[in-house]
Structure formats: C-alpha cells, structure tokens
Design a protein around this motif. Sequence first.
Motif, short mmCIF file in Angstrom:
data_model
loop_
_atom_site.label_atom_id
_atom_site.label_comp_id
_atom_site.label_asym_id
_atom_site.label_seq_id
_atom_site.Cartn_x
_atom_site.Cartn_y
_atom_site.Cartn_z
N ASN A 7 0.86 -1.18 0.00
CA ASN A 7 0.00 0.00 0.00
C ASN A 7 0.89 1.23 0.00
N CYS A 11 -0.34 4.81 -5.80
CA CYS A 11 -1.73 4.54 -6.19
C CYS A 11 -2.67 5.58 -5.60
N LYS A 12 -2.39 5.99 -4.37
CA LYS A 12 -3.22 7.02 -3.74
C LYS A 12 -3.06 8.35 -4.46
N VAL A 64 -7.07 0.12 -6.74
CA VAL A 64 -7.01 1.56 -6.51
C VAL A 64 -6.26 2.25 -7.65
#
Length: 117
Positions: A7, A11-12, A64
């Motif tokens: 994470n 991607c965010k 995402v």
Amino acid sequence: MEKQKVNGGWCKASVVIGVIAMVLTLLPLASAWFMILTSVNYFLVPIGVICGIVAIVKSQNLIVTIVGLVLCILALFMPYFLADYYLASAAESVGNMVDSIDKLGDTMDKFNINDYE
C-alpha cells in the motif's frame, strides 16, 4: 516466493489527482467562469497517469491504481463529451451578465449625473 501488495503512495496519488481532475472537469457545468480550470487538467492528467504506471510497476494496490487511471483518462476526455453543456452554461452566464448591465444602466438613469456637475 510470492509478491505482496504494497500500500504505497503512488496509487493514492493517482486517485487523488484523478478526483481533482474530474472536479475541475465538471465545474464548468455550474458556471462558465470555471472553464479556465479545465486547462489545468492537461498538466494534472499526465502526472496522475505516471503515478498510476509507477504504482503498477511497484505492484501496489491494483484496484485503486486502476480507479485512479480511469479517473485521469475520463477527466482528459470528458470536456469533449460535455462541450454542448459547457456552451449552454457559457450562454446562460453571458445572458445573466447582459441583464445585470441593463439593470445597472436603468439605475444610473435614475440618478441624473449631469445634475451634480
């Protein structure tokens, strides 16, 4: 050995840039004055796509990342699909401006400026 999904921020970043680009794309539907903001998308969208590609290469959260890429690509092409609505919004804004100027002229006629000279 199995690769793990990381994470990460790429991607965010892609999703955040995609959402900002979509908001800037849809704002001219509210008022034609926001039309200038759609040109910012030509700088934001490539950055969002690059962030999405880096996220895919680094094996970050794929869902995402795809959402971010789709939002960026939609934000790039939506002005072409919404051009008629943009023109209608611009025409309405110009009509409102003309009405305001007419009302201002009527108000100025009530006050005879030559009396004060």
